[in-house]
Structures are given as C-alpha cells and as structure tokens.
Scaffold this motif. Structure first.
Motif, PDB file in Angstrom:
ATOM      1  N   PRO A   1      52.208  36.981   8.353  1.00 16.57           N
ATOM      2  CA  PRO A   1      53.121  37.598   9.315  1.00 16.57           C
ATOM      3  C   PRO A   1      54.439  36.843   9.449  1.00 16.57           C
ATOM      4  CG  PRO A   1      51.287  36.527  10.430  1.00 16.57           C
ATOM      5  CD  PRO A   1      50.967  36.493   8.987  1.00 16.57           C
TER       6      PRO A   1
ATOM      7  N   ALA B   1      36.157  31.303   6.698  1.00 18.70           N
ATOM      8  CA  ALA B   1      36.881  32.283   7.508  1.00 18.70           C
ATOM      9  C   ALA B   1      36.053  33.529   7.758  1.00 18.70           C
ATOM     10  CB  ALA B   1      38.191  32.651   6.813  1.00 18.70           C
TER      11      ALA B   1
ATOM     12  N   GLY C   1      54.565  39.841   6.281  1.00 22.09           N
ATOM     13  CA  GLY C   1      53.311  40.406   5.794  1.00 22.09           C
ATOM     14  C   GLY C   1      52.498  41.016   6.919  1.00 22.09           C
ATOM     15  N   GLN C   2      51.472  41.775   6.542  1.00 22.48           N
ATOM     16  CA  GLN C   2      50.689  42.525   7.522  1.00 22.48           C
ATOM     17  C   GLN C   2      49.220  42.103   7.497  1.00 22.48           C
ATOM     18  OE1 GLN C   2      52.061  45.277   9.526  1.00 22.48           O
ATOM     19  NE2 GLN C   2      53.824  44.054   8.927  1.00 22.48           N
ATOM     20  N   PRO C   3      48.796  41.302   8.467  1.00 25.86           N
ATOM     21  CA  PRO C   3      47.378  40.900   8.483  1.00 25.86           C
ATOM     22  C   PRO C   3      46.416  42.077   8.511  1.00 25.86           C
ATOM     23  CG  PRO C   3      48.627  39.597  10.063  1.00 25.86           C
ATOM     24  CD  PRO C   3      49.565  40.637   9.538  1.00 25.86           C
ATOM     25  N   LEU C   4      46.810  43.171   9.191  1.00 26.71           N
ATOM     26  CA  LEU C   4      45.884  44.297   9.279  1.00 26.71           C
ATOM     27  C   LEU C   4      45.698  44.994   7.939  1.00 26.71           C
ATOM     28  CD1 LEU C   4      46.373  46.114  12.677  1.00 26.71           C
ATOM     29  CD2 LEU C   4      44.747  44.386  12.022  1.00 26.71           C
TER      30      LEU C   4
ATOM     31  N   TYR D   1      45.527  26.636   9.037  1.00 26.44           N
ATOM     32  CA  TYR D   1      44.753  27.235  10.123  1.00 26.44           C
ATOM     33  C   TYR D   1      43.263  27.008   9.966  1.00 26.44           C
ATOM     34  CZ  TYR D   1      49.042  29.937  11.025  1.00 26.44           C
ATOM     35  OH  TYR D   1      50.326  30.328  11.297  1.00 26.44           O
ATOM     36  N   SER D   2      42.768  27.048   8.720  1.00 29.39           N
ATOM     37  CA  SER D   2      41.315  27.036   8.540  1.00 29.39           C
ATOM     38  C   SER D   2      40.776  25.689   8.124  1.00 29.39           C
ATOM     39  CB  SER D   2      40.915  28.054   7.466  1.00 29.39           C
ATOM     40  OG  SER D   2      41.383  27.611   6.201  1.00 29.39           O
TER      41      SER D   2
ATOM     42  N   TYR E   1      39.131  37.511   7.233  1.00 29.22           N
ATOM     43  CA  TYR E   1      40.338  38.051   7.848  1.00 29.22           C
ATOM     44  C   TYR E   1      41.528  37.121   7.622  1.00 29.22           C
ATOM     45  CZ  TYR E   1      38.077  41.858  10.426  1.00 29.22           C
ATOM     46  OH  TYR E   1      37.410  42.999  10.783  1.00 29.22           O
ATOM     47  N   THR E   2      42.656  37.754   7.317  1.00 26.88           N
ATOM     48  CA  THR E   2      43.909  37.019   7.192  1.00 26.88           C
ATOM     49  C   THR E   2      44.559  36.966   8.566  1.00 26.88           C
ATOM     50  OG1 THR E   2      45.015  39.118   6.697  1.00 26.88           O
ATOM     51  CG2 THR E   2      44.249  37.807   4.832  1.00 26.88           C
ATOM     52  N   PRO E   3      45.447  36.053   8.845  1.00 28.18           N
ATOM     53  CA  PRO E   3      45.870  34.946   7.984  1.00 28.18           C
ATOM     54  C   PRO E   3      44.979  33.707   7.980  1.00 28.18           C
ATOM     55  CG  PRO E   3      47.277  35.143   9.949  1.00 28.18           C
ATOM     56  CD  PRO E   3      46.219  36.182  10.068  1.00 28.18           C
ATOM     57  N   LEU E   4      43.885  33.702   8.709  1.00 28.33           N
ATOM     58  CA  LEU E   4      43.032  32.515   8.719  1.00 28.33           C
ATOM     59  C   LEU E   4      42.581  32.134   7.310  1.00 28.33           C
ATOM     60  CD1 LEU E   4      41.463  30.461  10.519  1.00 28.33           C
ATOM     61  CD2 LEU E   4      39.564  32.076  10.503  1.00 28.33           C
TER      62      LEU E   4
END
Lengths: 207, 249, 591
Positions: free
Chosen positions: C265, C165, C269-272, C179-180, C170-173
């Motif tokens: 998210p 990743a 949750g907050q990816p940033l 996703y990954s 970086y989340t959420p990957l």
C-alpha cells in the motif's frame, strides 16, 4: 485396441493440449484481471499507453506474430498432405518469426528501462517516449506491464524451443500424413500464444 | 442459550438483532441436527445386516428429492433474505445513522490509536487528540469510526458490541456502533498481524453523557499541539486523514 | 463401437505379452504406472499428515499452557532456541506453527491424499483403462509435488524460520519481513506452492483427458461410480483455480524479491487484491478438498448397505452443482475485509445456496442406508461417520454464511471448528474409508478389521471432544492465531476449555498411531485379499489384487451396467459387477 465411448472423438494428445490451454487461459485471466483491478483502483499509477509504450513497434510485432500463425497453419496443411519439404519450410519460418518477436520485445524492454519504465517500485522513473521531466504513471504500471508481457514472452520462447524441436524431428522424418499429431498440437499451442497476445496488446497497448 | 454459546454480554444496538439471528440459526440447526442424527441412528439399527435379509432394491425417489431440495432451498433463501437487511444496516455507509461522534481508529503493530476531533469538532485539524489503546465514547450515541492501518491488516473487534471490521493499510473503512450501557469493554485484534498479535488489546469505556463531556473537555485542555506518539509513524500536523475515502473492491 | 465379443489386446508401453525385468528404480521410484504413482503419493502425504498433526500438537500445548514454565513443551529441548527457549515456545515459532500446520495439511496432506492418491489410483481402474493418458507426465507430477514438499520443509531451517503469516498469507504481512520477521521462509512458501500448483495442474490434465477418452466399452458417463465423477469435477476445479493462485503467488514472490508493489500500500499496491486472488482459488480449493471424499463415501455406503446409491443422477448433479456454485462464493472469506457491502450481500446469498446440493447429498446417503442390509465393516463405519459429521460441519457453515452472524464469529475459533469439521470430520474420515476400502486392491492384503474399528471409534470420539467445544469458545470471542489467549480476560475465563481441547487433541493424535501401525503391519501380515473382498460392483474389483501393469493383463474390460446394482434381482448374490455380462451372453475371451 477396442475403444470405449469418447465424448469428443479427439485423440489423447490433442485433448490434453486443449485441457492444458484451458488452464493457461485461467492463468492469464488471473494476471489480466489483477491488472484491470489495479488500474481501476489506482488510475494515477497508469498512463495513456502511447505516452510510455512504443505502440507502433509493438503493433508491427503483433503483425509478425499473426504471420507466424499463418505459417504454422501452412506447416500443418503441408503435413496433412504428406508434404515433408513444405512442413519443414513453414516450421522454420514460424520459428524464425517467433524469434524475431521475442527479439523485438527484448529491444522494447531495454529501451523502456532506459526511459525509467521498470517494474521495481523504488526505481520507477518513467519519463515516457517524449522524454520530459514529469514521471508518467507509477510503479504499478511497470509491475503489471512486465509481469503480463513477460509471462507471455516466456510462453513464446518455450513455444519457439518446441518449434525448433518439431522442425528437427520433421527433418528426421518424424511426421507423415498418417502421423502429424505433434505438429497439430504444436500449432494449437502456437495459436493460443498468438491469441493471448492479441488480447494483451489490445488491453495493454490500445486502451 | 447464551450460556451454552458463551456469548459475551451484548451492549450495542445492532448486537441484539445479530444475537436473535444467531439464536434463530442455532435452533434451526439444532432441530435439523437432531433430526438427521436420530434418523441416522434409527436406520443403522433398523437396517443392520441380519442373515436371511435382503436390501430393498431401489434407485431413489424423485418426489422425495424434489421435496427435500425445495425445503432446504426455501430455508436458506429465507435466511439470506432476513440477513441482508441487517447486514446492510451494519455495513453500508449509506445506511449508517447520523453519528453523534466521529472518530478515526488507526491500527498499527501492535496498538490501537483513536483520534478525536477536539474542540472544533472536526477530524484532521490541529486540535485533534489521540488516545492509545483506550478509547472512550458516550452511551446511547451513534459513533462513527473510520478504520485505518499504518502497516499490515488488523481487525478491529469489539466482542461485546458484536462489531468487527478489518483495518487495511491504504484504505479508510467506515463502521459504526451505538452502546446501550456504560462500562468498560474489550478491544481486540482479529487478524494475524505479526508477532505480538496476541497482545494487541485495548479497552473501550462507555461513559454517560456528562462523564463523556467532562472527559472530552479534560482531554482537549490537556492535549498540547498534537505530535506523533512515541514510535508512531503518523504525521505530526494533525491526524493523518487521507481525503479519498471509499470502499475497496 | 463396443461389442461384447470382440476383445483386443491392450498394448502396454510398446511391449506385447510379457515384460522384461524392469529395474527396481524404474519400477518403484521413477515409475510411470499410475498405481505406483498413487501409492507414492500415499506414502508422501501420510508422512505430511503425521507432520501436520505434530505441529498441531505443539500449538495445542502452547494454547493450553501458554508460556508456562511448569508445563514445558515436550520435545522443546530438541528444538533451537529461536523456536523454544527453556521449554517455552516463542511467539515467532507459534505463528510459524499455525501457518505451517495449515499449509502442510491443506496442500501436502489432504489435497494429495484425495487427488494425487485416488485420482491416480482409481480413475484408470474404475473406467477400465490400462493406465493414464500421459504416464510420463504423471510421474513428473509426483516428483514436482515431492520437490515442493522438500522446499516447504526446508523453510523450517532457514534464517528467520518458516513462513508465519498464516496459511492464507495475507499481504502486506507476508511480503514484508519488517512486519513479519520472516523473509526467506515466506519466499520459499510462495515458490513451494507454485511448484505444487504446477504439479496438480499437470495431474489434472492427465485425469481429465483419461476420463474423457479412455473409458472402456460400455462405460458411459452415467455408469461411472460417484468416486470417478467426484474426481473428475475436482480435476476441473484444479485446472481452472490453481493457475489463478499461481498468478497471485508469482506476484507475491515478485513483491518479496524483485521490489514490485502489487500488494504494497505504501506505493499504491492493493492488499485486498491478494485476498481476491487467493480466495478465488481458495474457495474452489475447499471443494477440491471435499468432493472426492464425498465420492468415496457414496461408493462405500452403497457397498455397505448392499443397495444402489439413492438418487444417482441427483448425486451427480449435486457434485456438478457444488463445483459450479463454488466459483461464486469466495467473498464470504472476505466479509470483514472492507469489501463493498453490496458485494457482501451477493456472496451471502450464493454461499447459502451452496448448502442445497450438500444437503441433497446428505439426504441421499441417508436414503441409501434406509432399507439396506447394512454391514458395519471398517470402511463403512468411517463413511457413516462422514455423513454424521457432515451435518455438523455443514450446519456450522450456515452461521458463517449469514453476514450479520459472521460479524462476531469471523476469525474466531468458531471458524476453526467449522473448517476442522469439514476437513477432518469429512475429508479425513472419507480418506480413512477410502484407504481401508481400497487397501486390499492396492496391496493384496486386508487391513486388520479389529484395529480398524478401534481406530475408528477412538478417532470419532476424540475428534468430537476436541473440535466441538471450539464452536463455543469461538462464539465466546476467542480469536484465531493467538499465541497466548489468556492475555484477554474474556478468553482467559474459558481457559479450562482450551486445556480440555488440548488433552483430547493429544488423545486424538495418539489414536492415529493405531492407524499408522495397522497400515504398516498389514502390508506384511494382513490377511491375503481376493479380487473382490468387499463384494463390490465397480470395475476395479474385477482386476487382481494388486493389479498387474496394464491392470487386466492385456484384456479390455467391458461394462454392461451402472456401478450400484447391489441386491439386484438379476443376480443370485447381493452384488453385481459392472463387468459381468448379462445372463445368456458369453463371457469375453481372455488371453
């Protein structure tokens, strides 16, 4: 050994402990900062602390932890005067109170989990202290609560282990009025753990 | 200059000022670069060790320090000041121009889905239609887009428009652009988003006003009650607009 | 407090005078001697540097000849089919290569090469101390780093392969294998870095305490060499930044493993948040990756020019300034993230401002060369290249700092060019300078000077031919982390440049084998070195090459002056050791 200029006039172990504690401040700042950000970003994931958490019990626990800081100070005062018995007595008291703190926290966690307040998103079903049908808050509340208090609890537990170590070393005559650095550093760590708890308690349980 | 830096042709209104600033910085840096490197080479030659020479014993020169510190500070502050206005014009929703068209661009692994408002001109209603990987917009009209993502962070990148904005799951992020000429241009993904990140490509067609109206009408007529795209996780009833907009932190 | 006459024996680990024979394992494997630990870090990180380079070569091969059956990947047949199939690399493997190249280079090569090696090796020697404040903690720090490295390497072998990743995770990957495609690899990534963070933290407690408390008599703060200053500020940065990363990694691991949702998210949750935590650490991290190199370059250039460093106080304040301002620029990594644009404006200004202390340093290095009597020994060649390449790396940063101009350049090869100019052109050249300069002190032998010059020249040339064109393909719109750039027409038309870059990268890598050979050969066949082969001034050059346990054999050095008194009228030579008593004073008694 001829010593060169030393900026703070503080011996190595003590300076090292202060420096280490600075990094611990940053660690908890990161966790608490994340909590604050999440709470502002997703207010509906959080509830008024009193609805979900047992504030009175934890307040009592906080009082215990503060008492243990007092006993720690007394232990240090004792060995500064060379009072071996006093040192051992107060160290023992500190360790025991520390264990009570952790014990109460474990009880708290157990009760909260049964009420559905867990860190796992899929299992979060917090119904609060009153019981009731609606779910209070959301999984972020559980995740942040357990992470912050859990890491604090881990630090307390490590502190308790160190207190026992210090106690047994004291029983073997490992400290004296001329050599109490280990006790002083133990005290520094313990007071730090107490201070973090006061901040955590305020932010998590009172606001 | 454009050739040297291989800048793609610019087809957007704010692309011009961005390119101008790029060139300004490029010239400043080239001048400083050559100045520093030539001076360095000169020093290496002039002050190379030779038998019988001794170095000048000096610890520095405060006046010189102050001069070059101030000069650098002035230059960077100047660049900061001229950048800030343009930056806000492009990124701050409070300063976006009145849009002639509003779209939602919803990214997912590994495609771009653009949602159009349909006949009632409102996004989020039953008559919206979706185009996958190919978006069409009218020329000379400010277009406002809201970026969303269904899964991971993607980054909506239009090289010829000098436009780039991340699409973050859980957020609605506004952006805007205005095309200055018709043609077909590239849409790319500029944030690693998984195994097929390298193929998350689309096209954006800029049409004249008439062509766009015609195309739009045709899309609205052809579109059945909008449903989810094959493999898409989007909600069937209308486009999945999340009401709470706003910035992140 | 400090008098020249009184010298006291320095007790070393409780043993006075001579040591009994220490078994090999205690002496070289589980050593508590800062010098051995520094050398252990050196071998470990050079190995990781080589590995990181190999990963990059594989990446570059794919970029030049994407999925091209006529140009099969060399060595591809040695790898499992999940990575390379019939000579063609799979996207899974490419994304993992990208991630692991960055991760290994940043955390296991450059960071330990700058800090683990040199903070350990140099600090006690440069301040006149017999060892670190906490030698056993120091040993623990190395072995934790080593274990973290093993964990990271192990991730290549698990199901799903290594983390993919990106080194920025970086989340959420990075927290969702749907996703990954990678689960265990990403978990190991988080755990390994947490352990490594702990290792660095423990190290920095040691370095800071040692520096504050164990300086020799006469060694005031403003007589410290700039290497030491840089390592000190770097240690403070590590101390304060790493715990924040640790917090983030722990939250990431919980999301991956325990089902929490900090960054997810779909459940609020907050990816940033991950980006903020990561870059709050990440930006000080890049200064951690450059400051020590700046320090070494200062020491080497002053030595090479036979002149005091120009503007020593300004240099110190510049180091402190960079360390300080570095805390408030992290948002420039997030300009495109969806962060509030007003916040972006703030970060733009702070990022531009940090150019100022860096520029001051460049001018001061030039000022040091001016009027000098410059010796072009291998360390100085690397150091001067650092200054030359500094200009490019720093200047390309200005494009990226200006928000509007960052828009087309963010996440393109322009950024890749910038990071490699600063990390390779600056940090790595600084590391080569440091290794070549302090090698005689470490091993008692000189590295081969001729080979050093050849390595320098080839590296300088191929480094520029590899990375300079990346600026242009970046401004031409080539994005980062693309398995096959030819999928995009606007990038496909620049494919010749990608091929050119790859060929030069391979040549650059090949040139490093000269350094590797020189390093190993010189261990056995290098010219024996005296105490002060470079005719330098700082305190380490008054100790034998290599120094014994305790560094000065029980004698405490005393410091009389600053570290840069080259060509001083006080000395008949063009150098003057810090520990040399002024004329007329008795030389301290030695035991």
């Amino acid at each position: 050994m001829e010593r060169g200029p030393s900026s703070f006039g503080v011996y190595n172990m003590k300076l090292g402990m202060w420096v280490f504690l600075l990094s611990e401040v940053m660690f908890f700042t990161g966790l608490i900062g994340a909590y604050i950000i999440l709470r502002f970003a997703q207010p509906d994931h959080f509830a008024l602390p009193g609805q979900v958490l047992n504030v009175p019990l934890t307040a009592l626990n906080t009082f215990f932890l503060i008492c243990s800081s007092v006993t720690m100070v007394k232990a240090f005062a004792a060995i500064e005067l060379g009072d071996q018995k006093g040192l051992q007595r107060w160290l023992l008291a500190t360790a025991i109170i520390g264990m009570i703190f952790v014990g109460i926290q474990v009880v708290e966690y157990t009760v909260l989990s049964h009420e559905g307040f867990v860190p796992i998103a899929d299992l979060y079903q917090a119904h609060g202290r009153q019981g009731g049908h609606e779910v209070l808050g959301g999984p972020l509340y559980g995740a942040t609560f357990y992470t912050m208090t859990g890491f604090h609890g881990t630090h307390v537990s490590i502190g308790v282990a160190c207190l026992w170590f210090t106690y047994f070393k004291a029983r073997r005559g490992g400290y004296s009025a001329a050599n109490f650095g280990g006790v002083e550093n133990m005290g520094l760590y313990w007071h730090f753990v107490d201070l973090v708890w006061i901040i955590l308690f305020t932010i998590v349980y009172l606001i | 200059m454009n050739e040297f830096w291989r800048l793609p042709e610019n087809v957007s209104t704010f692309g011009g000022p961005i390119d101008s600033m790029f060139h300004l910085i490029a010239w400043i840096t080239i001048v400083v670069f050559f100045g520093v490197e030539l001076l360095l080479l000169w020093f290496l030659f002039r002050y190379r060790a030779r038998p019988g020479r001794k170095a000048t014993f000096t610890h520095g020169n405060s006046r010189l320090e102050i001069i070059w510190t101030a000069a650098t500070a002035i230059m960077v502050v100047y660049l900061g000041i001229i950048s800030r206005g343009l930056w806000l014009d492009i990124k701050d929703p409070a300063r976006f121009p009145e849009p002639g068209l509003e779209l939602i661009v919803r990214a997912k692994q590994f495609e771009w889905n653009t949602h159009y408002p349909g006949a009632d001109g409102q996004l989020g209603t039953a008559d919206d239609f979706v185009r996958r990987n190919q978006m069409s917009v009218p020329v000379d009209v400010p277009v406002r887009i809201t970026l969303q993502s269904e899964d991971v962070i993607h980054s909506f990148y239009l090289p010829e428009f000098r436009l780039k904005q991340d699409a973050v799951p859980g957020m609605n992020i506004p952006a805007w652009f205005e095309a200055t000429r018709t043609g077909e241009f590239t849409v790319g993904c500029a944030e690693l988003c998984g195994l097929q990140h390298y193929r998350m490509k689309g096209t954006i067609r800029v049409l004249s006003a008439e062509e766009f109206s015609a195309w739009n009408a045709q899309q609205m007529a052809a579109a059945p009650a909008p449903g989810p795209l094959p493999g898409s996780a989007s909600n069937a009833a209308g486009s999945p607009v999340v009401a709470a907009a706003g910035h992140a932190h | 407090m400090s008098t020249a006459a009184a010298m006291h024996e320095v007790p070393a680990h409780g043993a006075h005078g001579h040591h009994e024979e220490i078994p090999f394992i205690r002496k070289y494997i589980f050593s508590t001697d800062h010098k051995i630990i520094g050398i252990q870090f050196l071998f470990m990180s050079l190995a990781f540097l080589l590995l990181g380079g190999l990963l990059a070569m594989a990446m570059r091969w794919q970029l030049a000849w994407p999925s091209n059956a006529e140009m099969p990947m060399p060595g591809g047949s040695l790898l499992p089919e999940t990575m390379v199939n019939s000579g063609i690399m799979l996207p899974e493997f490419y994304n993992a290569l990208v991630t692991m190249h960055g991760t290994i280079m940043v955390f296991f090569a450059i960071m330990p090469l700058l800090v683990g090696v040199w903070a350990n090796y140099l600090i006690p020697l440069q301040i006149g101390a017999p060892d670190m404040a906490f030698p056993r903690l120091n040993m623990l720090s190395f072995w934790m780093a080593f274990t973290a490295g093993i964990l990271m390497l192990a991730s290549f072998g698990v199901t799903g392969g290594a983390a993919n990743a990106g080194w920025t995770g970086y989340t959420p990957l990075s927290i969702n294998d749907v996703y990954s495609g990678v689960k265990t690899g990403q978990q190991l990534w988080a755990l390994s870095l947490t352990l490594l963070g702990f290792s660095s933290l423990v190290g920095s407690v040691n370095y800071i305490t040692t520096l504050i408390n164990m300086r020799a008599p006469g060694m005031t703060w403003f007589r410290l060499p700039l290497s030491t200053w840089a390592l000190f500020i770097t240690s403070v940065l590590i101390l304060l930044a790493v715990p924040v990363l640790a917090g983030g990694l722990i939250m990431m691991f919980f999301d991956q493993t325990l089902g929490t949702n900090f960054f997810k998210p779909e459940s609020g949750g907050q990816p940033l948040l991950w980006q903020h935590l990561f870059w709050f650490f990440g930006h000080p991290e890049v200064y951690i990756l450059i400051l020590p190199s700046m320090g070494f370059v200062s020491d080497v250039i002053a030595n090479g020019s036979r002149k005091p460093i120009f503007g020593y106080y300004a240099m110190v304040w510049a180091i402190i300034g960079i360390g300080f301002i570095g805390w408030i620029v992290w948002g420039h990594h997030m300009f495109m993230s969806g962060m509030n644009p007003l916040l972006g404006g703030f970060f733009m200004i702070t990022t531009l401002v940090i150019a100022v202390p860096s520029a001051i340093k460049t001018f001061n290095w030039m000022g040091t060369l001016w009027g000098g009597n410059i010796r072009f020994h291998a360390p100085n060649l690397y150091a001067i290249s650092f200054v030359a390449l500094f200009a490019i790396g720093g200047l390309s940063g200005i494009f990226l700092a200006a928000g509007p101009v960052d828009i087309p350049l963010h996440d393109t090869y322009f950024v890749v060019a910038h990071i490699h100019y600063v990390l390779v052109g600056r940090s790595l050249f600084g590391i080569f300078a440091a290794i070549t300069f302090w090698y005689p002190k470490m091993f008692g032998r000189m590295m081969h000077e001729g080979l050093g010059k050849v390595h320098w020249l080839l590296t300088f040339i191929f480094f520029n031919t590899t990375f300079f064109p990346m600026h242009m393909i970046g401004s031409g719109g080539m994005m980062r982390r693309l398995y096959d750039p030819t999928q995009y027409p606007h990038i496909a038309q620049m494919q010749d440049t990608n091929v050119f870059i790859t060929i030069n990268a391979l040549l650059l890598f090949a040139a490093q084998l000269i350094f590797a050979f020189n390093f190993i050969w010189s261990l056995f066949k290098g010219k024996k070195a005296g105490t002060n082969p470079w005719e330098a001034n700082s305190v380490e050059w008054s100790a034998p090459s290599p120094p014994p346990h305790g560094n000065w054999g029980g004698v405490q050095p005393v410091v009389y002056r600053g570290p840069y008194e080259y060509s001083s009228p006080e000395s008949e030579h063009d150098f003057l050791l810090q520990t040399q008593p002024p004329a007329g004073q008795p030389v301290p008694a030695r035991h």
